[in-house]
Design a protein around this motif. Structure first.
Motif, short mmCIF file in Angstrom:
data_model
loop_
_atom_site.label_atom_id
_atom_site.label_comp_id
_atom_site.label_asym_id
_atom_site.label_seq_id
_atom_site.Cartn_x
_atom_site.Cartn_y
_atom_site.Cartn_z
N CYS A 23 16.43 46.47 83.65
CA CYS A 23 17.90 44.99 84.37
C CYS A 23 18.04 45.03 85.38
CB CYS A 23 18.24 44.43 83.32
SG CYS A 23 18.98 43.33 82.94
N THR A 24 17.80 43.90 86.22
CA THR A 24 18.20 43.62 87.25
C THR A 24 19.65 42.95 87.71
OG1 THR A 24 17.09 41.21 87.96
CG2 THR A 24 15.68 43.51 88.33
N GLY A 25 19.76 42.20 86.10
CA GLY A 25 21.50 41.25 86.11
C GLY A 25 20.98 40.07 86.48
N ASP A 26 19.67 39.50 86.87
CA ASP A 26 19.34 38.24 87.50
C ASP A 26 19.83 37.52 86.79
OD1 ASP A 26 17.22 36.14 89.02
OD2 ASP A 26 17.85 37.83 90.57
N GLY A 27 19.59 37.98 85.58
CA GLY A 27 19.98 36.18 84.45
C GLY A 27 19.09 35.56 84.48
N ILE A 28 17.55 35.65 85.08
CA ILE A 28 16.88 34.55 84.38
C ILE A 28 16.76 34.05 83.14
CG2 ILE A 28 14.17 33.40 85.01
CD1 ILE A 28 14.52 35.78 87.84
N PHE A 37 18.95 34.93 74.65
CA PHE A 37 19.64 35.73 75.74
C PHE A 37 21.41 35.83 76.56
CE2 PHE A 37 15.31 35.94 76.41
CZ PHE A 37 14.84 36.53 75.89
N GLU A 38 21.86 37.08 76.78
CA GLU A 38 23.41 36.96 77.77
C GLU A 38 23.31 37.59 78.57
OE1 GLU A 38 27.68 36.58 76.42
OE2 GLU A 38 26.44 35.33 75.35
N LEU A 39 23.87 38.20 79.93
CA LEU A 39 24.84 38.83 80.67
C LEU A 39 26.09 39.41 80.27
CD1 LEU A 39 23.81 37.28 84.07
CD2 LEU A 39 22.10 39.09 82.65
N ASP A 40 26.09 40.12 80.05
CA ASP A 40 27.44 41.48 79.69
C ASP A 40 28.22 41.72 80.92
OD1 ASP A 40 29.15 41.90 77.58
OD2 ASP A 40 28.42 43.55 77.39
N ILE A 41 29.56 41.65 80.18
CA ILE A 41 30.46 41.92 80.93
C ILE A 41 29.78 43.13 82.54
CG2 ILE A 41 31.71 43.84 80.29
CD1 ILE A 41 34.60 42.83 81.72
N ALA A 45 21.48 41.92 81.10
CA ALA A 45 20.95 41.02 80.12
C ALA A 45 20.94 41.90 78.27
CB ALA A 45 19.95 40.54 80.50
N TYR A 46 21.33 40.95 77.77
CA TYR A 46 21.42 41.36 76.41
C TYR A 46 20.27 40.84 75.29
CZ TYR A 46 23.69 45.43 77.41
OH TYR A 46 24.77 46.33 78.11
N VAL A 47 20.00 40.92 74.26
CA VAL A 47 19.39 39.49 73.95
C VAL A 47 21.09 39.52 72.42
CG1 VAL A 47 16.97 40.15 73.80
CG2 VAL A 47 18.33 41.98 72.18
N LYS A 48 20.71 38.33 71.73
CA LYS A 48 21.87 37.97 70.77
C LYS A 48 20.59 37.77 69.87
CE LYS A 48 23.39 34.85 73.24
NZ LYS A 48 24.51 32.83 73.60
N GLY A 49 21.80 38.24 68.43
CA GLY A 49 21.24 38.30 67.01
C GLY A 49 21.78 36.27 66.77
N ASP A 82 10.79 42.96 84.59
CA ASP A 82 10.36 43.12 84.11
C ASP A 82 10.53 44.52 82.89
OD1 ASP A 82 7.54 41.79 85.00
OD2 ASP A 82 6.87 43.48 85.71
N CYS A 83 11.45 43.58 82.11
CA CYS A 83 12.03 44.01 81.20
C CYS A 83 12.36 44.02 80.14
CB CYS A 83 13.58 44.80 81.98
SG CYS A 83 15.07 42.98 81.55
N ILE A 84 11.87 41.91 79.27
CA ILE A 84 11.63 42.16 78.47
C ILE A 84 10.82 41.95 78.19
CG2 ILE A 84 11.58 39.79 76.80
CD1 ILE A 84 13.60 38.74 79.47
#
Length: 101
Positions: A23-28, A37-41, A45-49, A82-84
């Motif tokens: 993850c590059t943290g780009d936030g796309i 999806f959500e960016l964490d602190i 990026a992480y997936v949300k349930g 390319d991490c999703i």
């Protein structure tokens, strides 16, 4: 993937996960599908349930709601890291993402 294959995939239960090592943290992804999806602190990026909680363990998945499938697919296609990864729940075969055939 042909239109017929896309239609077949759309009717199957799918899940998504992010490889945080890439993850590059780009936030796309969060821009395309903030419900998934959500960016964490930590800037990744992480997936949300369905409970809206981040899935922070490596390889943890979240279901892909059919109404958000195109947004999740677009996220996977546009992700600079390319991490999703989007895969079928039934056989765990990746249908969208860097390892999709």
């Amino acid at each position: 993937m042909s239109v017929t294959e896309q239609t077949a995939v759309a009717t199957e239960e799918l899940e998504v996960w992010i490889d945080q090592d890439l993850c590059t943290g780009d936030g796309i992804c969060a821009q395309y599908a903030p419900e998934v999806f959500e960016l964490d602190i930590d800037g990744l990026a992480y997936v949300k349930g369905p409970d809206d909680e981040l899935r922070q363990q490596p390889g943890e998945t979240a279901p892909v709601p059919l109404t958000l499938l195109q947004d999740v697919v677009d996220s996977a296609k546009e992700c600079p890291g390319d991490c999703i990864h989007v895969r079928r729940v039934a056989d765990r075969v990746e249908v969208y993402g860097p390892d999709a055939e």
